[in-house]
Scaffold this motif. Structure first.
Motif, PDB file in Angstrom:
ATOM      1  N   VAL A  40     -29.831  30.356  12.086  1.00 44.45           N
ATOM      2  CA  VAL A  40     -29.374  29.770  10.836  1.00 44.45           C
ATOM      3  C   VAL A  40     -29.357  28.256  10.984  1.00 44.45           C
ATOM      4  CG1 VAL A  40     -27.507  29.625   9.158  1.00 44.45           C
ATOM      5  CG2 VAL A  40     -27.981  31.791  10.308  1.00 44.45           C
ATOM      6  N   LEU A  41     -30.005  27.588  10.033  1.00 40.00           N
ATOM      7  CA  LEU A  41     -30.037  26.132  10.009  1.00 40.00           C
ATOM      8  C   LEU A  41     -29.209  25.635   8.835  1.00 40.00           C
ATOM      9  CD1 LEU A  41     -31.238  23.374  10.956  1.00 40.00           C
ATOM     10  CD2 LEU A  41     -33.126  23.809   9.364  1.00 40.00           C
ATOM     11  N   LEU A  42     -28.231  24.766   9.123  1.00 45.76           N
ATOM     12  CA  LEU A  42     -27.427  24.143   8.080  1.00 45.76           C
ATOM     13  C   LEU A  42     -27.791  22.674   8.010  1.00 45.76           C
ATOM     14  CD1 LEU A  42     -25.268  26.280   9.761  1.00 45.76           C
ATOM     15  CD2 LEU A  42     -24.105  25.861   7.596  1.00 45.76           C
ATOM     16  N   VAL A  43     -28.139  22.205   6.807  1.00 48.12           N
ATOM     17  CA  VAL A  43     -28.543  20.815   6.622  1.00 48.12           C
ATOM     18  C   VAL A  43     -27.543  20.115   5.714  1.00 48.12           C
ATOM     19  CG1 VAL A  43     -30.969  21.405   6.935  1.00 48.12           C
ATOM     20  CG2 VAL A  43     -30.023  21.307   4.629  1.00 48.12           C
ATOM     21  N   GLY A  44     -27.506  18.786   5.846  1.00 47.79           N
ATOM     22  CA  GLY A  44     -26.646  17.988   4.980  1.00 47.79           C
ATOM     23  C   GLY A  44     -25.169  18.200   5.233  1.00 47.79           C
ATOM     24  N   GLU A  45     -24.800  18.589   6.451  1.00 47.55           N
ATOM     25  CA  GLU A  45     -23.379  18.774   6.771  1.00 47.55           C
ATOM     26  C   GLU A  45     -22.682  17.411   6.783  1.00 47.55           C
ATOM     27  OE1 GLU A  45     -21.553  22.181   8.050  1.00 47.55           O
ATOM     28  OE2 GLU A  45     -22.697  22.015   6.192  1.00 47.55           O
ATOM     29  N   GLY A  46     -21.448  17.401   6.303  1.00 47.71           N
ATOM     30  CA  GLY A  46     -20.662  16.164   6.305  1.00 47.71           C
ATOM     31  C   GLY A  46     -19.703  16.139   7.474  1.00 47.71           C
ATOM     32  N   ASN A  47     -18.637  16.919   7.368  1.00 47.31           N
ATOM     33  CA  ASN A  47     -17.659  17.005   8.451  1.00 47.31           C
ATOM     34  C   ASN A  47     -17.848  18.249   9.308  1.00 47.31           C
ATOM     35  OD1 ASN A  47     -16.764  19.032   6.772  1.00 47.31           O
ATOM     36  ND2 ASN A  47     -14.949  17.910   6.069  1.00 47.31           N
ATOM     37  N   PHE A  48     -18.910  19.008   9.086  1.00 51.19           N
ATOM     38  CA  PHE A  48     -19.277  20.214   9.852  1.00 51.19           C
ATOM     39  C   PHE A  48     -18.221  21.318   9.751  1.00 51.19           C
ATOM     40  CE2 PHE A  48     -21.627  16.785  11.858  1.00 51.19           C
ATOM     41  CZ  PHE A  48     -22.882  17.323  11.994  1.00 51.19           C
ATOM     42  N   SER A  49     -17.393  21.293   8.713  1.00 46.39           N
ATOM     43  CA  SER A  49     -16.341  22.307   8.589  1.00 46.39           C
ATOM     44  C   SER A  49     -16.920  23.675   8.241  1.00 46.39           C
ATOM     45  CB  SER A  49     -15.321  21.872   7.536  1.00 46.39           C
ATOM     46  OG  SER A  49     -15.948  21.699   6.276  1.00 46.39           O
ATOM     47  N   PHE A  50     -17.994  23.723   7.433  1.00 48.50           N
ATOM     48  CA  PHE A  50     -18.590  25.017   7.089  1.00 48.50           C
ATOM     49  C   PHE A  50     -19.237  25.648   8.321  1.00 48.50           C
ATOM     50  CE2 PHE A  50     -21.778  27.907   5.400  1.00 48.50           C
ATOM     51  CZ  PHE A  50     -21.093  28.546   4.368  1.00 48.50           C
ATOM     52  N   SER A  51     -19.984  24.879   9.094  1.00 52.82           N
ATOM     53  CA  SER A  51     -20.613  25.395  10.309  1.00 52.82           C
ATOM     54  C   SER A  51     -19.563  25.861  11.313  1.00 52.82           C
ATOM     55  CB  SER A  51     -21.498  24.320  10.941  1.00 52.82           C
ATOM     56  OG  SER A  51     -22.489  23.875  10.046  1.00 52.82           O
ATOM     57  N   ALA A  52     -18.457  25.110  11.431  1.00 55.69           N
ATOM     58  CA  ALA A  52     -17.393  25.502  12.357  1.00 55.69           C
ATOM     59  C   ALA A  52     -16.735  26.797  11.922  1.00 55.69           C
ATOM     60  CB  ALA A  52     -16.358  24.381  12.456  1.00 55.69           C
ATOM     61  N   ALA A  53     -16.543  26.976  10.610  1.00 62.20           N
ATOM     62  CA  ALA A  53     -15.940  28.207  10.108  1.00 62.20           C
ATOM     63  C   ALA A  53     -16.825  29.405  10.422  1.00 62.20           C
ATOM     64  CB  ALA A  53     -15.691  28.095   8.614  1.00 62.20           C
ATOM     65  N   LEU A  54     -18.145  29.268  10.225  1.00 65.55           N
ATOM     66  CA  LEU A  54     -19.050  30.364  10.577  1.00 65.55           C
ATOM     67  C   LEU A  54     -19.005  30.661  12.069  1.00 65.55           C
ATOM     68  CD1 LEU A  54     -22.281  29.681   8.468  1.00 65.55           C
ATOM     69  CD2 LEU A  54     -20.466  31.325   8.019  1.00 65.55           C
ATOM     70  N   SER A  55     -18.914  29.617  12.902  1.00 62.40           N
ATOM     71  CA  SER A  55     -18.881  29.806  14.357  1.00 62.40           C
ATOM     72  C   SER A  55     -17.620  30.557  14.777  1.00 62.40           C
ATOM     73  CB  SER A  55     -18.928  28.443  15.060  1.00 62.40           C
ATOM     74  OG  SER A  55     -20.120  27.763  14.741  1.00 62.40           O
ATOM     75  N   ARG A  56     -16.499  30.260  14.135  1.00 63.21           N
ATOM     76  CA  ARG A  56     -15.260  30.959  14.472  1.00 63.21           C
ATOM     77  C   ARG A  56     -15.322  32.433  14.086  1.00 63.21           C
ATOM     78  NH1 ARG A  56     -12.856  25.993  12.880  1.00 63.21           N
ATOM     79  NH2 ARG A  56     -12.661  26.741  10.724  1.00 63.21           N
ATOM     80  N   ILE A  57     -15.917  32.720  12.933  1.00 68.31           N
ATOM     81  CA  ILE A  57     -16.017  34.106  12.483  1.00 68.31           C
ATOM     82  C   ILE A  57     -16.920  34.905  13.424  1.00 68.31           C
ATOM     83  CG2 ILE A  57     -16.853  35.592  10.625  1.00 68.31           C
ATOM     84  CD1 ILE A  57     -16.050  33.376   8.671  1.00 68.31           C
ATOM     85  N   VAL A  58     -18.034  34.298  13.842  1.00 68.16           N
ATOM     86  CA  VAL A  58     -18.941  34.987  14.766  1.00 68.16           C
ATOM     87  C   VAL A  58     -18.236  35.292  16.071  1.00 68.16           C
ATOM     88  CG1 VAL A  58     -21.043  34.726  16.126  1.00 68.16           C
ATOM     89  CG2 VAL A  58     -21.021  34.015  13.751  1.00 68.16           C
ATOM     90  N   ALA A  59     -17.406  34.354  16.537  1.00 69.87           N
ATOM     91  CA  ALA A  59     -16.736  34.532  17.826  1.00 69.87           C
ATOM     92  C   ALA A  59     -15.618  35.548  17.763  1.00 69.87           C
ATOM     93  CB  ALA A  59     -16.194  33.187  18.307  1.00 69.87           C
ATOM     94  N   THR A  60     -14.896  35.625  16.647  1.00 71.03           N
ATOM     95  CA  THR A  60     -13.705  36.490  16.582  1.00 71.03           C
ATOM     96  C   THR A  60     -13.951  37.849  15.946  1.00 71.03           C
ATOM     97  OG1 THR A  60     -13.089  35.455  14.481  1.00 71.03           O
ATOM     98  CG2 THR A  60     -12.197  34.478  16.506  1.00 71.03           C
ATOM     99  N   GLU A  61     -15.024  37.974  15.171  1.00 70.59           N
ATOM    100  CA  GLU A  61     -15.243  39.206  14.422  1.00 70.59           C
ATOM    101  C   GLU A  61     -16.459  39.972  14.891  1.00 70.59           C
ATOM    102  OE1 GLU A  61     -13.146  40.374  12.386  1.00 70.59           O
ATOM    103  OE2 GLU A  61     -11.850  38.616  12.347  1.00 70.59           O
ATOM    104  N   THR A  62     -16.945  39.721  16.099  1.00 72.83           N
ATOM    105  CA  THR A  62     -18.148  40.399  16.588  1.00 72.83           C
ATOM    106  C   THR A  62     -17.972  41.902  16.595  1.00 72.83           C
ATOM    107  OG1 THR A  62     -18.764  38.508  17.931  1.00 72.83           O
ATOM    108  CG2 THR A  62     -19.714  40.644  18.529  1.00 72.83           C
ATOM    109  N   ASP A  63     -16.801  42.369  17.011  1.00 73.72           N
ATOM    110  CA  ASP A  63     -16.588  43.814  17.101  1.00 73.72           C
ATOM    111  C   ASP A  63     -16.614  44.483  15.738  1.00 73.72           C
ATOM    112  OD1 ASP A  63     -16.354  43.542  19.797  1.00 73.72           O
ATOM    113  OD2 ASP A  63     -14.156  43.412  19.771  1.00 73.72           O
ATOM    114  N   ASN A  64     -16.247  43.741  14.700  1.00 68.80           N
ATOM    115  CA  ASN A  64     -16.183  44.323  13.359  1.00 68.80           C
ATOM    116  C   ASN A  64     -17.525  44.336  12.651  1.00 68.80           C
ATOM    117  OD1 ASN A  64     -13.424  44.678  13.611  1.00 68.80           O
ATOM    118  ND2 ASN A  64     -12.945  42.673  12.720  1.00 68.80           N
TER     119      ASN A  64
END
Length: 798
Positions: A40-64
Motif C-alpha cells: 500500500v502506497l500513501l501519498v500526500g501525507e501531512g502528519n502521517f497520522s493516517f499511515s500510523a493508524a493503519l500500522s497500529r491496526i495491522v500490528a494489533t488486529e492480525t489475529d482477527n
C-alpha cells in the motif's frame, strides 16, 4: 448519503470503533502478495497520522483478520509505504508527526520524503516498484487555489499512479463533500464548480468502481492537516472515498473475413463490416452464465410449465439470400429493408472439404438451405434447388414436382414456364422406358420426356419448348431464333451477343461488364449483384442478394416446415440467434442483438394469443413490461427501452408466433443502465452472473457515474446522401462510445437554385458504461470521425 438509494449505490460501514477499524484494513487488502501481504502506497501525507493508524491496526488486529477470504498466513499484513512532498525537516514541524513516523517504521513500514505524487515513476525510491493500493487523502494544491488547479492536480496524480499500480490494483481518493462532482455528494455541486474526479481519473484509463463515506473508516488517531498549507484540519466529517481501478482498453474495429457453405458445397467468402466486428463470435447463447442466456432460460423454463418447448440447437447461417421485398413481407417490424439491412457482396470460393478418408464434397444440410431463403425446403428431397428470378418470376408451374436431385430448371425472363401443368419429371439415372404422363410422349431408354410439343432426342440433351433446337449437353436455348454457342454462355433474345461465362445481356445496345452485374437498358450503370437499374440517372435499388440476417423470421418459415412434419402439434418450437440491423444510433437501438423466436400450432390461433400474452405478462410485468394491441398483434414494451417484442397469429395455418429481443429483455430484468454492457469485455461484468442470479437481483455497475461529452458535427452532403451510412461510420469511428446521435439542423441554400447540396448538423453524445472515457479520448475519437467523413464518405465539413 442516507436511505436505501445510498445503500444500493455505496458500501457503507454500519458501526464505529475497533470493529470498524478492522473492516477498514480488510477493505484495503483484497489481493494478497506472496511477498508479505498487499503493498500500500500513501501519498500526500501531512502528519502521517493516517499511515500510523493503519500500522497500529495491522500490528494489533492480525489475529482477527487472518480468517476468511483475507487470509494472510504467518501473520503477514499490509506493507505500508508512506510518502509526503515536504522534506523531513518540514514534515516534522507538524504536530505529532515524529511519533507517527516512529509508529510506522516500528511496525515494519517505511517513510519517504520529497515524493511528488504527480511524478511517482520518477522517484528513485519507488522506481521499479508496484503497489496493490495507492491512497490519497484530501488532495489540495495548497493555499487558496481554485477548482481548476485542483483538477489538474488530480489528473496528473492519476496519470502518475498508474505507473506504479498493479494491473488489478485500486486507487483510493478521499475528498470533502461536494468536491468530487458525483451524485454521491450531498448536496451535489454544479459540474463546472467541482473537481470532476471521475473525468480526471478517466484521463488515466481509470473508472470509478465504488464510493463510500470516509467517516465510517476513519481510524483512531487520524487527524487531517494542511488546510490551506497550514497545520489545520480539513472538513472531513462528510468526506467521500472514491475507489478507482483500470478500465479495459478498446481495440480499433476491423473488418472480419467470414466463410459460409451454401448449396452444392461451394463456400461463400464475405466481410463483416468494421462497426459489427465487436459482435461476432461472442458465444453468449452458449455461455451458461451470460445474462442473455439466463433470460432465455428463464423464459423457456416458465413456458415449459404449460406446454413442451423444443429449441433448435443447430447453428443457423449469418448470411442469407433474400431481397428487400421478401424481407418486408416476412419482417414487418423492419421499416426500410433496403437501407436498414447489411447487404453484402460475397465471393464464391471453388473448394471442396477434405476428410481423412479422401476428398468429399460438402454435404448439403438444413443450414445450407437456410442460407438461401428463396429455397423451398423439402425434407424428402434434400438435394433439390429451385432458382427463382429476382424479379418475382416463378420457375415451375402450379402443382409441378421436381425432377430429381441436382437438376436445375431455368426460366425465361419473359415469363415462360419450363414445364406444363400436371407434368412429372423423372430423376437422372432412371432406366427403361417411362410411362407416359399427361401430354407426354413415351420414349426409349436414356431419353427424357419434358412436355407436349417437345422432341425427346437423347441422354444429355435438353429441350424447353416448341420450336427450339436440342444441340447437346452443356448448351441451352430459350426461344426460337436464338443461337446456342457453348457451355457457360447464355442468350435471351435475337440480336444479343453472347460474350462469356458469367456475363449477361438483356437487350440490344447494352454492355456486358462482368460477373455479378446486370444492365436493363442503354445508358444505365451496372452496380453489382442484387441491384437493379431502372433508368439513366436513377438510383439502383436491391432486388435480391446476400444480407446479414436482420431477423430470424425468414429462416423460421423453413424451420417451421421441417419441424411440423416430424413433431406433433401443440409443441412450442424455438430458435435464437444473433441478428443485425443498420439502425440509427440511439440509447436503446443496438445494431446487433440476440433474437428469440417461438412458434407453434393452436386450434383457433388468434384466440390463443391472449393466453400466451398473459403468460409473458405475468413473467415480465414485475420488471416494467406492458402489453398493447396493435393490428391484431400484441406488442411488448417497457420504458425506457421501447418495443421489446411481438406476438401474432395466423388463422390460416393455426400458427402462433412470438418474437423477442433478448438483449433488451436482459437489460430490463437485470436493471442494466446500458445495453452495451452486455458486450463488455471487462471480466467484472460476467463475474456478477457467475452464480446465475435470478432476474430480481439487479446488476451492480462496476463503472459509476460515467461522464458524457457532447460534440456537434456539420457538413455538406449531395443528393446521394445516406444517413444510415453516416450512423454506421459513427459507430466505427467512435468504437461504440456514442450513445446518441440527433439531427439538430439542416440548411439548403435557396439563393442558388442550381446548388443541390444540403448542410446537416448532428449532435453526438459520447458516454461509456464499460470503459474509461475522458474528454481527451472523446475529442480524439470525434476528430477521427471528422477525417473519415472526408476520406470515406467524401463529405465537406463546415
Amino acid at each position: 448519503m442516507s436511505g436505501s438509494e445510498a445503500e444500493d449505490r455505496t458500501s457503507l460501514f454500519k458501526s464505529t470503533g475497533r470493529k470498524h477499524q478492522v473492516l477498514s484494513v480488510r477493505r484495503c487488502r483484497v489481493m494478497t502478495s506472496s511477498e508479505g501481504g498487499d503493498a500500500v502506497l500513501l501519498v500526500g501525507e501531512g502528519n502521517f497520522s493516517f499511515s500510523a493508524a493503519l500500522s497500529r491496526i495491522v500490528a494489533t488486529e492480525t489475529d482477527n483478520i487472518t480468517t476468511g477470504t483475507d487470509d494472510i498466513a504467518g501473520g503477514r499484513g499490509l506493507r505500508i509505504t508512506a510518502t509526503c512532498l515536504q522534506t523531513k525537516e518540514e514534515a516534522l514541524r507538524h504536530h505529532g508527526s515524529a511519533h507517527n513516523i516512529h509508529t510506522i517504521t516500528h511496525s515494519g513500514g517505511e517513510v519517504l520524503f520529497e515524493v511528488d505524487c504527480t511524478r511517482l515513476s520518477e522517484s528513485v525510491c519507488l522506481r521499479g516498484r508496484q503497489f496493490d493500493r495507492v491512497i490519497f487523502n484530501f488532495p489540495h494544491c495548497g493555499r487558496k487555489s481554485g477548482v481548476k488547479k485542483n483538477r489538474l492536480l488530480l489528473k496528473h496524480f492519476f496519470l502518475s499512479c498508474v505507473g506504479v499500480l498493479k494491473e488489478e490494483g485500486e486507487v483510493l481518493v478521499s475528498l470533502c463533500n461536494g468536491q468530487g462532482g458525483t451524485p454521491a455528494d450531498r448536496p451535489m455541486r454544479e459540474w463546472h464548480n467541482s473537481w470532476q474526479v471521475v473525468a480526471m481519473a478517466a484521463e488515466a484509463g481509470l473508472i470509478l468502481n465504488e464510493v463510500r463515506p470516509f467517516d465510517g473508516e476513519k481510524p483512531d488517531g487520524y487527524q487531517s492537516t494542511g488546510y490551506r498549507s497550514q497545520d489545520k484540519c480539513f472538513h472531513a466529517e462528510q468526506g467521500v472515498t472514491h475507489v478507482f481501478s483500470r478500465g479495459v482498453a478498446c481495440s480499433a474495429p476491423q473488418r472480419k473475413d467470414m466463410e459460409q457453405h451454401i448449396l452444392g458445397g461451394q463456400p461463400l467468402t464475405y466481410q463483416i463490416p468494421a462497426e459489427l466486428s465487436h459482435y461476432i463470435h461472442r458465444g453468449f447463447l452458449s455461455s451458461s452464465n451470460h445474462p442473455v442466456r439466463l433470460v432465455q432460460d428463464f423464459l423457456v423454463q416458465a413456458l415449459e410449465r404449460e406446454r413442451p418447448v423444443s429449441m433448435v440447437t443447430e447453428p443457423l447461417p449469418l448470411l442469407i439470400h433474400s431481397s428487400p421485398q421478401r424481407l418486408n413481407a416476412c419482417c414487418p417490424e423492419l421499416q426500410d429493408t433496403h437501407t436498414h439491412c447489411y447487404w453484402l457482396h460475397p465471393t464464391h470460393t471453388h473448394t471442396t472439404t477434405h476428410t481423412p478418408s479422401g476428398d468429399h464434397e460438402h454435404i448439403d444440410t438444413v443450414v445450407d438451405f437456410l442460407a438461401d431463403t428463396h429455397i423451398t425446403y423439402n425434407s424428402e428431397d434434400e438435394g433439390r434447388e429451385r432458382e427463382c428470378s429476382s424479379r418475382g418470376e416463378e420457375c415451375v408451374g402450379e402443382e409441378e414436382e421436381g425432377v430429381g436431385e441436382g437438376r436445375e430448371r431455368d426460366c425465361s425472363s419473359r415469363g415462360e414456364e419450363c414445364v406444363g401443368e400436371g407434368e412429372e419429371g423423372v430423376g437422372e439415372g432412371d432406366e427403361g422406358e417411362r410411362e407416359e404422363g399427361e401430354g407426354e410422349e413415351g420414349v426409349g431408354e436414356g431419353e427424357e420426356c419434358v412436355g407436349e410439343g417437345e422432341e425427346c432426342v437423347g441422354e444429355g440433351e435438353e429441350c424447353v419448348g416448341e420450336g427450339e433446337e436440342c444441340v447437346g449437353e452443356g448448351e441451352e436455348c430459350v426461344g426460337e431464333g436464338e443461337e446456342c454457342v457453348g457451355e457457360g454462355e447464355e442468350c435471351v433474345g435475337e440480336g444479343e451477343e453472347c460474350v462469356g461465362e458469367g456475363e449477361e445481356c438483356v437487350g440490344e445496345g447494352e454492355e456486358c461488364v462482368g460477373e455479378g452485374e446486370e444492365c436493363v437498358g442503354e445508358g444505365e450503370e451496372c452496380v453489382g449483384v442484387g441491384e437493379e437499374c431502372v433508368g439513366e440517372g436513377e438510383e439502383c435499388v436491391g432486388v435480391g442478394g446476400y444480407v446479414l440476417r436482420p431477423s430470424l423470421l425468414p429462416q423460421m418459415e423453413i424451420l417451421r416446415e421441417q419441424r411440423e412434419q416430424r413433431e406433433r402439434e401443440e409443441v412450442l418450437h424455438g430458435v435464437s440467434g444473433l441478428v443485425f440491423q443498420r439502425v440509427p444510433i440511439s440509447p436503446w437501438s443496438p445494431p446487433a442483438f440476440h433474437q428469440l423466436l417461438l412458434w407453434g400450432t393452436w386450434p383457433k390461433a388468434s384466440q390463443s394469443i391472449p393466453d400466451l400474452g398473459r403468460t409473458l405478462e405475468r413473467l415480465l410485468t414485475p420488471y416494467g413490461l406492458s402489453l398493447a394491441e396493435e393490428q391484431g398483434s400484441l406488442l411488448l414494451a417497457a420504458e425506457p427501452m421501447g418495443r421489446l417484442g411481438r406476438l401474432w397469429a395466423d388463422d390460416l395455418t393455426d400458427g402462433v408466433s412470438v418474437c423477442l429481443n433478448l438483449d433488451l429483455l436482459a437489460s430490463l430484468v437485470y436493471s442494466l443502465p446500458d445495453w452495451r454492457l452486455l458486450w463488455s469485455p471487462d471480466p467484472r461484468f460476467l463475474n456478477h452472473f457467475l452464480l446465475r442470479p435470478l432476474p430480481e437481483q439487479p446488476f451492480r455497475p462496476f463503472s459509476l457515474f460515467p461522464q458524457s461529452f457532447v460534440y456537434d458535427i456539420s457538413f455538406w452532403a449531395g443528393p446521394d446522401w445516406q444517413e444510415a451510412a453516416f450512423h454506421a461510420l459513427v459507430r466505427e469511428a467512435s468504437r461504440e462510445t456514442v450513445e446518441n446521435v440527433t439531427l439538430i439542423d439542416t440548411y439548403t441554400p435557396d439563393t442558388h437554385p442550381d446548388v443541390t447540396h444540403t448542410s446537416y448538423c448532428y449532435r453526438l453524445t459520447y458516454r461509456s458504461h464499460t470503459r474509461a472515457l475522458s474528454h481527451t479520448h472523446a475529442l480524439r475519437l470525434h476528430t477521427h470521425l471528422q477525417s473519415l467523413l472526408s476520406t470515406r464518405m467524401h463529405l465537406t465539413a463546415r
